[in-house]
Write an enzyme that holds these catalytic residues in place. Structure first.
Site, short mmCIF file in Angstrom:
data_model
loop_
_atom_site.label_atom_id
_atom_site.label_comp_id
_atom_site.label_asym_id
_atom_site.label_seq_id
_atom_site.Cartn_x
_atom_site.Cartn_y
_atom_site.Cartn_z
N ASP A 88 0.83 -1.21 0.00
CA ASP A 88 0.00 0.00 0.00
C ASP A 88 0.86 1.26 0.00
O ASP A 88 1.84 1.34 0.77
CB ASP A 88 -0.86 0.05 1.28
N GLU A 187 -14.03 -2.52 -1.74
CA GLU A 187 -14.23 -2.72 -0.29
C GLU A 187 -15.55 -2.13 0.20
O GLU A 187 -15.92 -1.00 -0.16
CB GLU A 187 -13.07 -2.07 0.51
O1 KIV Z 1 -4.85 -1.92 4.26
C1 KIV Z 1 -5.38 -3.01 3.98
O2 KIV Z 1 -5.16 -4.04 4.62
C2 KIV Z 1 -6.28 -3.03 2.84
C3 KIV Z 1 -7.17 -4.23 2.67
C4 KIV Z 1 -8.17 -4.30 3.74
C5 KIV Z 1 -7.77 -4.28 1.32
O3 KIV Z 1 -6.34 -2.11 2.09
#
Ligand code: KIV
Length: 274
Positions: A88, A187
């Site tokens: 991310d 989501e």
């Molecule tokens: O940060 C995370 O773990 C996520 C998932 C829930 C998709 O973005």
């Protein structure tokens, strides 16, 4: 292990080719040990910024930094050899401009060895997604309930309950797909919307609180293992109660130490005779 015996890591094109095929299995991982345990079973390991709440006890994902993501991303790559690792991009590391996004995404890929980055947002992020993809950075999108927008959304409630919201989220998914994302996390949206997005968008959809019709599913591992002491969302299925086991093990250890029953003879170093 010889180079020829090594398992080939699942690539971004491998995941992209799974549209409408066998569902893509994704779990979050933040550490070497968890990545090692999950690697054989998952197509993708997501180093989610949820680690801010799950590991660090933060109230939201907003304080998570790029350095945190890079450190945990590198650990997950070291702990895995098969799964495609996606990291991310944290809040405020990519929204300012495509150039800022490229600089930070490039750091993530170079310093972790991961295969792709994930970023949140819809139409407003399409230009950035295209900028990254055209420069060799694979991007996974994330639409619907986007936790980094908690302040703008006013909380973590499910999305797509009104026609207007459904149209907006469908438009977001289409824009991110058209911009070149290889997959999109959907989501916390009402089930028919997730199904519609999966039918109408030509890239792999990964559902969480979405629909079994999605091209894959993701869960936060600590939630599904019963490890996270905080709030568990309705869409999480508990596959184990590891938290209870940890607590029971700690209680047994504490009792042994207090009774001087640990360490026992098997755990001690003796002095060699002669
Ligand atoms: O940060 C995370 O773990 C996520 C998932 C829930 C998709 O973005």
């Amino acid at each position: 292990m010889s180079a020829s015996a090594q398992v080939k890591r699942i690539s971004v094109p491998d995941i992209a080719a799974r549209k409408g095929q066998e569902p893509v299995v994704v779990l979050t991982a933040y550490s070497v040990s968890m990545a090692t345990l999950l690697d054989d079973h998952c197509d993708c390991l997501l180093v989610g910024d949820s680690l801010g709440m799950v590991l660090y006890g933060l109230d939201s994902t907003l304080p998570v930094t790029l350095d945190m993501m890079i450190n945990h991303g590198a650990a997950v790559v070291r702990g895995s050899s098969k799964a495609c690792v996606v990291v991310d991009l944290p809040w405020a590391s990519y929204q300012e401009s495509p150039a800022q996004a490229f600089r930070n995404a490039a750091r993530v890929l170079a310093e972790t060895g991961a295969s792709a980055v994930k970023l949140e947002g819809g139409e407003e992020m399409a230009e950035t997604v295209e900028f990254l993809v055209r420069r060799g950075i694979p991007v996974m999108g994330h639409v619907g309930l986007t936790p980094q927008a908690v302040n703008a959304l006013g909380g973590y409630r499910a999305r797509g309950r009104s026609d207007a919201e459904q149209a907006k989220i469908l438009g977001d998914a289409k824009a991110i797909a058209e911009a070149g994302a290889f997959a999109i996390v959907v989501e916390g949206v009402v089930e028919p919307l997730a199904r519609q997005i999966t039918e109408q968008v030509p890239v792999v959809t990964i559902g969480i609180g979405a629909s079994a019709a999605c091209d894959g599913q993701v869960l936060v591992t600590d939630d599904m293992l019963g490890l996270f002491a905080g709030f568990t969302p309705k869409f999480v299925k508990r596959y184990a109660e590891i938290g209870e086991q940890v607590s029971q093990a700690a209680a047994s250890y504490a009792a042994d130490v207090r009774a001087r029953a640990f360490p026992g003879p098997a755990h001690l170093f003796g002095v060699k005779k002669g």
